[in-house]
Structures are given as structure tokens and as C-alpha cells.
Scaffold this motif. Structure first.
Motif, PDB file in Angstrom:
ATOM      1  N   MET A  89       1.347  -1.134   0.231  1.00  0.00           N
ATOM      2  CA  MET A  89      -0.241   0.486  -0.229  1.00  0.00           C
ATOM      3  C   MET A  89       1.339   0.944  -0.012  1.00  0.00           C
ATOM      4  O   MET A  89       1.842   1.860   1.171  1.00  0.00           O
ATOM      5  CB  MET A  89      -1.344   0.525   0.975  1.00  0.00           C
ATOM      6  N   ALA A  90       0.598   1.973  -1.125  1.00  0.00           N
ATOM      7  CA  ALA A  90       1.739   3.262  -1.203  1.00  0.00           C
ATOM      8  C   ALA A  90       1.444   4.368  -0.584  1.00  0.00           C
ATOM      9  O   ALA A  90      -0.151   4.804   0.793  1.00  0.00           O
ATOM     10  CB  ALA A  90       1.324   4.180  -2.397  1.00  0.00           C
ATOM     11  N   LYS A  91       2.154   5.102   0.274  1.00  0.00           N
ATOM     12  CA  LYS A  91       2.108   5.875   1.321  1.00  0.00           C
ATOM     13  C   LYS A  91       0.963   7.143   1.252  1.00  0.00           C
ATOM     14  O   LYS A  91       1.280   7.397   0.102  1.00  0.00           O
ATOM     15  CB  LYS A  91       3.874   6.695   2.062  1.00  0.00           C
ATOM     16  N   SER A  92      -0.257   7.519   1.405  1.00  0.00           N
ATOM     17  CA  SER A  92      -1.184   8.932   1.684  1.00  0.00           C
ATOM     18  C   SER A  92      -0.864   9.335   2.300  1.00  0.00           C
ATOM     19  O   SER A  92      -0.920   9.784   3.450  1.00  0.00           O
ATOM     20  CB  SER A  92      -2.421   8.232   0.603  1.00  0.00           C
ATOM     21  N   SER A  93      -0.984  11.117   1.271  1.00  0.00           N
ATOM     22  CA  SER A  93      -1.170  11.971   2.951  1.00  0.00           C
ATOM     23  C   SER A  93      -2.435  12.372   3.235  1.00  0.00           C
ATOM     24  O   SER A  93      -3.194  13.271   4.160  1.00  0.00           O
ATOM     25  CB  SER A  93      -1.207  13.098   1.384  1.00  0.00           C
ATOM     26  N   LYS A  94      -3.684  11.084   2.163  1.00  0.00           N
ATOM     27  CA  LYS A  94      -5.254  11.119   2.966  1.00  0.00           C
ATOM     28  C   LYS A  94      -5.925   9.558   3.176  1.00  0.00           C
ATOM     29  O   LYS A  94      -5.993   9.249   1.931  1.00  0.00           O
ATOM     30  CB  LYS A  94      -6.088  11.951   1.981  1.00  0.00           C
ATOM     31  N   PRO A  95      -4.956   9.693   4.109  1.00  0.00           N
ATOM     32  CA  PRO A  95      -5.628   8.176   4.894  1.00  0.00           C
ATOM     33  C   PRO A  95      -7.005   8.101   4.508  1.00  0.00           C
ATOM     34  O   PRO A  95      -8.062   8.669   4.624  1.00  0.00           O
ATOM     35  CB  PRO A  95      -4.739   8.217   6.181  1.00  0.00           C
ATOM     36  N   MET A  96      -7.540   6.633   4.534  1.00  0.00           N
ATOM     37  CA  MET A  96      -8.970   6.412   4.480  1.00  0.00           C
ATOM     38  C   MET A  96      -8.645   4.527   5.438  1.00  0.00           C
ATOM     39  O   MET A  96      -8.143   3.969   5.335  1.00  0.00           O
ATOM     40  CB  MET A  96      -8.802   5.824   2.697  1.00  0.00           C
ATOM     41  N   PHE A  97      -9.762   4.932   6.014  1.00  0.00           N
ATOM     42  CA  PHE A  97      -9.840   3.498   7.296  1.00  0.00           C
ATOM     43  C   PHE A  97     -11.455   3.603   7.838  1.00  0.00           C
ATOM     44  O   PHE A  97     -12.361   5.072   7.585  1.00  0.00           O
ATOM     45  CB  PHE A  97      -8.778   4.210   8.571  1.00  0.00           C
ATOM     46  N   LEU A  98     -11.646   2.232   7.812  1.00  0.00           N
ATOM     47  CA  LEU A  98     -13.257   2.509   8.082  1.00  0.00           C
ATOM     48  C   LEU A  98     -13.352   1.493   9.913  1.00  0.00           C
ATOM     49  O   LEU A  98     -12.362   0.938  10.404  1.00  0.00           O
ATOM     50  CB  LEU A  98     -14.048   1.083   7.740  1.00  0.00           C
TER      51      LEU A  98
END
Length: 295
Positions: free
Chosen positions: A1-10
Motif C-alpha cells: 500500500m503506497a503511503k498517502s497524505s490522505k489516509p482512509m479507514f473504516l
């Protein structure tokens, strides 16, 4: 998983009455509420409600359910009694990365945030939990047959039992006992009714106990003193000492405050948040863990 400046989680906080599901997407938290999600009581219904929550969140967030399901998910659910049922649920759900635990961890994290301390949760069921240095420890939560001491159902059940003792003449005058005898007709009526009562039915009697205890009724007060005694004993055995915060949660939990010793009363704090906020914090930690593993 590429590092993202906008994480997403549930995240999900599910119980026998309702399930609340949240998604953190593009810096914004979306929340929805669906039906009951106790996986031990009704596994298929819990799966359906979680799927409904995912689909409703997708509409709010402007994403597809399939896209949201790629995000790390933390589910804190009633009825998760071990690894086997957690694995079964993970297989049944569409999430690519999912961590599933019982609902106590989310409740603990929600109440205390990242702070060290203790939670004594007393709703229809009960448990005691400790958080220290990022480590969580739990006691209780074993259900109405073998546990859930100090819970609302325990209070209601104990009130009926104490009323039967009252009819035997082994306790003093009691407005609580007289009220319950009037409600059920007599001692035999209490015994007959109790045989068919659910934990929720017993729990529905708890407000009567707490209300009459405020009038100084010795029988009602003795029940709450016993419940508080259980909580005090467990917290001390788990390592509580003077100065560590204590948070009382659940419908009846805060009503034990006057029955705690002075040094524990002085340590009482209000909940920092609710179980869904706790589940979101644990989901974020899980997302960061996965991101680190793939970086």
C-alpha cells in the motif's frame, strides 16, 4: 500500500441494539447507524447490517462500496467470543484489511482516549477495563448467566432475590420490596415472572432500585453497595492505585459514584468520547500499522 497524505479507514461499534459505522475519507468522518450486529446472537443479520452500513457510508463519502472496502477497517462488535468467530466474520465481509475484536476495546479507548486509567462499564451487561502505556486489559463481560456483575440486569435480578428474602423476614422494612411485591402480586408471582424474564427485562427494574435508593431505602442501597464493591475489588486487583483516572460508563455505571471510596471518587473523570470514537482511533492505528508494513 503506497503511503498517502490522505489516509482512509473504516470503523464499527456494534451491539445487540444498533451498529454505528464510520468512514474517514478525504479528511472527513462520515457516520451512519444501522440495526443490531451481535455476531453470536445472529451472525447473518450482523453481516447484513455491516454491509448496509458500508453501502450507506459509500453514498455519503461519494465512493463505491468496493472502494471503501479496500480501506483498513476496525470492527468492535458484541458477540466476538474468540478468534474463530472473528475469522468467520472476516471471511464473510468484503474488507481487504480488517481487524475484528469484541466491543470492549473500542469502549475503553473511546472513554479514556490515549490516557491511562480504568473504565467500569455497567449497562445491560458489564465489564472492567484498564489502559496503561498503550496496553489494554479486561475483566468481566461474560454475560448474564455467569457474569455481568453490577450491570443493570444484575441489579434488577438481585432486587427480586432480595425481595424474596424480605418475604422470609430476614431483612428490615423496604419500600423497594413492597413496590416489587405489588408489581408482581406476591412472592410466587415474582418467581413465576423471573423464570421467563430476559436480561433486558431484569435491567428494566434497575431504575426503580436507583430511584428508591435515593430515598434512603436500606435494601436498595445494599444492592448498589454490593455492585460498587464488585467494581472496586476488580479494579484494585487489576492494579488501580490512587491518582489513576476512573471512568464510569453505561446506563447505570455513573450511579455507582457515591458508593466508591473517597480516593476513587476523586479520580473520577467524564468519558472523553463514545465507543465509535474509540473504534475510529483504533482503526486509524490499524491503518498506520498497515501503511508502515508496506512502506
Amino acid at each position: 500500500m503506497a503511503k498517502s497524505s490522505k489516509p482512509m479507514f473504516l470503523a464499527a461499534d456494534g451491539g445487540g441494539t444498533r451498529c454505528r459505522v464510520a468512514a474517514f475519507v478525504d479528511g472527513k468522518t462520515h457516520r451512519v447507524e444501522v440495526g443490531a450486529a451481535n455476531v453470536s446472537t445472529d451472525f447473518e443479520a450482523a453481516c447484513i447490517e455491516l454491509q448496509r452500513g458500508l453501502e450507506a457510508l459509500a453514498v455519503q463519502a461519494g465512493r463505491s462500496p468496493e472502494e471503501l472496502a479496500q480501506a483498513p477497517a476496525y470492527l468492535g462488535l458484541a458477540g466476538i467470543t474468540g478468534d474463530a468467530i472473528a475469522r468467520k466474520l472476516a471471511t464473510a465481509l468484503p474488507f481487504r484489511h480488517v481487524r475484528i475484536e469484541d466491543d470492549r476495546a473500542a469502549a475503553l479507548r473511546g472513554a479514556l482516549g490515549a490516557m491511562d486509567g480504568f473504565v467500569a462499564h455497567c449497562g445491560t451487561g458489564s465489564f472492567v477495563a484498564m489502559q496503561r502505556g498503550g496496553t489494554m486489559k479486561f475483566a468481566g463481560g461474560w454475560g448474564p448467566v455467569l457474569g455481568d456483575q453490577a450491570s443493570a440486569q444484575w441489579v434488577g435480578k438481585r432486587a427480586l432475590a432480595k425481595t424474596l428474602e424480605h418475604t422470609d423476614g430476614t431483612t428490615g422494612p423496604s419500600a423497594l420490596a413492597q413496590d416489587l411485591l405489588s408489581r408482581f402480586g406476591d412472592a410466587a408471582g415474582i418467581v413465576r415472572a423471573a423464570a421467563d424474564m430476559t436480561p433486558s427485562d431484569f435491567g428494566a427494574l434497575a431504575p426503580l432500585v436507583t430511584e428508591i435508593s435515593n430515598r434512603g431505602d436500606d435494601l436498595a442501597r445494599s444492592i448498589l453497595q454490593d455492585g460498587a464493591g464488585y467494581l472496586i475489588d476488580v479494579m484494585k486487583k487489576m492494579g488501580w492505585n490512587v491518582g489513576l483516572p476512573v471512568c464510569l460508563t453505561g446506563g447505570i455505571g455513573p450511579l455507582y459514584a457515591p458508593y466508591l471510596p473517597a480516593n476513587m471518587q476523586s479520580a473520577l473523570v467524564q468519558p472523553a468520547g463514545d465507543p465509535l470514537s474509540g473504534a475510529l482511533a483504533l482503526a486509524q492505528a490499524y491503518q498506520e500499522e498497515i501503511e508502515h508494513e508496506h512502506s
